[in-house]
Design a protein around this motif. Structure first.
Motif, short mmCIF file in Angstrom:
data_model
loop_
_atom_site.label_atom_id
_atom_site.label_comp_id
_atom_site.label_asym_id
_atom_site.label_seq_id
_atom_site.Cartn_x
_atom_site.Cartn_y
_atom_site.Cartn_z
N LEU A 162 0.81 -1.22 0.00
CA LEU A 162 0.00 0.00 0.00
C LEU A 162 0.84 1.27 0.00
N ASN A 163 2.08 1.17 0.43
CA ASN A 163 2.95 2.34 0.48
C ASN A 163 3.36 2.83 -0.90
N ASP A 164 3.19 1.99 -1.91
CA ASP A 164 3.66 2.34 -3.25
C ASP A 164 2.58 3.01 -4.10
N GLY A 165 1.35 2.65 -3.93
CA GLY A 165 0.27 3.27 -4.69
C GLY A 165 0.03 2.69 -6.07
N THR A 166 0.61 1.51 -6.36
CA THR A 166 0.42 0.90 -7.68
C THR A 166 -0.52 -0.30 -7.62
N TYR A 167 -1.18 -0.50 -6.48
CA TYR A 167 -2.10 -1.62 -6.31
C TYR A 167 -3.41 -1.34 -7.05
#
Length: 255
Positions: free
Chosen positions: A138-143
């Motif tokens: 979730l920390n990356d934002g590409t989900y």
């Protein structure tokens, strides 16, 4: 499926590690591709200028498309250098690098296409980089958006989501593998292999980003990256079609 949740600091370090590994592997593969196709050293005058322009263009494109994807952050964090340095976009990097290369080639008076040698590095770099995105969760934002499919993954918020990072890996492996396996078909049209891969990736991102959260809606549910993909496809696809038709004409004359 439950996912191991990393702290934001650890996730950032993991993502950064995979990002630099992807860049290092990509550079080595590009050097190997140049040697294999007898294009000479990257340090020779023309090639060196093109490589620098590619790196600068990719870096600028990375940031520009990120800010188009998250324009609302501008008013909140315009003076925060951490935010400036954290955002990036594969689509922006690809298009920015392409524009940088074309500008450098014009200034250097170079006509030889070297884009085909970027395909394998891009494929492998995307796969390695997206592994970092996946592990960052979730920390990356590409989900992706919530899903009831059996392969959905809970990245730590109790919601089963599309693992769109893994979808990207599959796309790069399949599309890149098919194109590279058939690359001999396009040896008479240097640059066409790269054009096919870039066009395919832009179309892919236009579709797959439809099942990702939209940080900022530009209308019709389109994100900033999707808008950039649409514009790029509009201008780039006619060039690809034209070069493909010229290849067909060449094949007929050689038959």
């Amino acid at each position: 499926m439950k996912f191991i949740v990393l702290s934001s600091e650890t996730a950032h370090l993991v993502h950064l590690f995979f990002e630099w590994i992807a860049i290092a592997i990509g550079m080595q593969l590009y050097r190997q591709q140049r040697r294999q196709h007898r294009l000479g050293s990257m340090l020779q005058p023309g090639s060196y200028a093109v490589m620098i322009a590619c790196i600068l263009g990719a870096a600028i494109g990375n940031k520009l498309v990120f800010w188009l994807e998250f324009p609302h952050l501008w008013s909140q964090s315009a003076l925060d250098m951490n935010v400036w340095m954290s955002g990036q976009s594969i689509v922006g990097g690809l298009l920015g690098g392409l524009i940088g290369i074309e500008i450098a080639k014009k200034l250097q008076g170079l006509r030889q296409s070297t884009g085909d040698q970027f395909v394998l590095p891009l494929v492998v770099g995307t796969i390695v980089g997206r592994l970092g995105c996946f592990l960052a969760g979730l920390n990356d934002g590409t989900y992706g958006n919530p899903t009831g499919l059996p392969w959905g993954i809970d990245f730590g918020d109790g919601i089963s989501r599309h693992p769109t990072q893994l979808y990207d890996i599959l796309f790069a492996a399949i599309a890149g593998g098919v194109l590279l396996f058939n690359r001999k078909r396009w040896t008479h049209k240097p640059g066409l292999l790269f054009k096919y891969y870039l066009s395919a990736y832009l179309l892919w991102r236009l579709m797959i980003d439809a099942i990702k959260p939209v940080p900022y809606d530009y209308g019709f549910g389109l994100s900033g990256i999707q808008c950039v993909c649409l514009i790029a496809i509009f201008f780039y696809l006619p060039i690809v079609v034209k070069q493909s038709k010229s290849l067909e004409s060449y094949a007929i004359t050689q038959a």
